[in-house]
Design an enzyme around this catalytic site. Structure first.
Site, PDB file in Angstrom:
ATOM      1  N   ARG A  81      27.193  35.152  43.660  1.00 34.39           N
ATOM      2  CA  ARG A  81      26.349  35.364  42.484  1.00 34.39           C
ATOM      3  C   ARG A  81      27.215  35.833  41.321  1.00 34.39           C
ATOM      4  O   ARG A  81      27.542  37.013  41.204  1.00 34.39           O
ATOM      5  CB  ARG A  81      25.266  36.410  42.783  1.00 34.39           C
ATOM      6  N   ASP A 135      28.352  36.907  37.559  1.00 33.31           N
ATOM      7  CA  ASP A 135      27.720  37.763  36.561  1.00 33.31           C
ATOM      8  C   ASP A 135      27.559  37.044  35.224  1.00 33.31           C
ATOM      9  O   ASP A 135      28.083  35.940  35.021  1.00 33.31           O
ATOM     10  CB  ASP A 135      28.556  39.029  36.344  1.00 33.31           C
ATOM     11  N   TYR A 167      38.945  33.512  42.909  1.00 35.66           N
ATOM     12  CA  TYR A 167      38.636  33.598  41.483  1.00 35.66           C
ATOM     13  C   TYR A 167      39.929  33.482  40.683  1.00 35.66           C
ATOM     14  O   TYR A 167      40.985  33.974  41.103  1.00 35.66           O
ATOM     15  CB  TYR A 167      37.987  34.935  41.134  1.00 35.66           C
ATOM     16  N   ARG A 169      37.354  41.905  37.882  1.00 40.91           N
ATOM     17  CA  ARG A 169      37.492  42.345  36.489  1.00 40.91           C
ATOM     18  C   ARG A 169      38.024  43.769  36.400  1.00 40.91           C
ATOM     19  O   ARG A 169      38.785  44.102  35.473  1.00 40.91           O
ATOM     20  CB  ARG A 169      36.139  42.226  35.779  1.00 40.91           C
TER      21      ARG A 169
END
Length: 255
Positions: free
Chosen positions: A52, A54, A112, A199
């Site tokens: 999921r 963001d 990622y 992040r």
């Protein structure tokens, strides 16, 4: 009833994340509406995603699955669903899978890519898919720092206060930092990620790359298990889900 897996790509800039939310434009809601139109409203279609993402986060390798009574060729699923999707989202591949395939729970690893535009002057060209850092970054120091996170650890220092995961234990198998003239890319691969984990890690590595902290700080933060001690969360625009790895027998296309 058949189960089908889809590979999804999207620019997350104008989406309020993956998960459906009342009154907001989300990837899930947009995709489910398009699939419903494609199957001529013969059923209510719900999709399950590998991860999921963001608000503002992109994907080139998102994987979803759904169960449908409609039998079409995989190529028809690609063309048909894309006909109802806006320009910032597309189905890249489709294949029928066994009922034991689950987009989220069957995944072995996720990867990622975080992109930083590293130049004194901001770039409109890169603004949607790269974070901007105007101070020079020392990528060797950043890689030395990131290498301390490899393996299985408690990553509490890099999880958001809103993270709902039952445990902060994750296995980080890869962090690779590369640099061209103006772009720095950081690839992270793990069994799973905590909310804002990548992040938050990038924010810490940027502090180290700017010389505000030494590479040893990365290891100290890991041991501290305290989010308050780490650097601020870096921008969502630089983050892209690029790959989900599954057991080979599912025959999910390479991403």
């Amino acid at each position: 009833m058949s189960r089908i897996a889809l590979g999804i790509e999207y620019d997350g800039t104008d989406f309020a994340g993956w998960q459906s939310q009342p009154g907001l434009r989300t990837v899930q809601e947009t995709l489910e509406r398009a699939i419903g139109l494609f199957v001529a409203r013969q059923e209510r279609v719900a999709v399950v995603a590998a991860g999921r993402t963001d608000t503002g986060v992109h994907a080139s390798g998102q994987v979803v699955h759904l169960d449908s009574v409609v039998e079409r060729e995989p190529s028809a699923w690609i063309r048909g669903v894309n006909a109802y999707l806006p320009a910032d989202i597309a189905v890249r591949w489709a294949r029928y899978v066994n009922d034991d395939f689950h987009a989220r729970f069957s995944a072995l690893r996720r990867a990622y890519l975080y992109t930083i535009y590293n130049h004194p002057i901001r770039s409109p060209i890169h603004a949607r898919q790269a974070a901007w850092c105007f101070r020079p970054l020392h990528t060797v120091a950043m890689q030395q720092a990131a290498d301390q996170w490899l393996g299985t650890h408690d990553f509490s220092s890099f999880r958001s206060s809103e993270c709902q995961a039952k445990t902060a234990l994750r296995t980080l198998s890869r962090v690779q930092i590369s640099q061209t003239e103006t772009l720095i890319t950081l690839e992270f691969e793990a069994d799973a990620f905590l909310h804002h984990m990548v992040r938050n890690m990038v924010g810490t590595l940027v502090y180290i790359g700017m010389g505000r902290q030494t590479p040893a700080w990365a290891g100290e933060l890991l041991e501290a298990r305290d989010r308050r001690l780490a650097a601020p969360t870096y921008a969502a625009c630089g983050l892209t889900l690029i790959r989900v790895v599954y057991p080979e027998h599912f025959l999910i296309p390479a991403q």
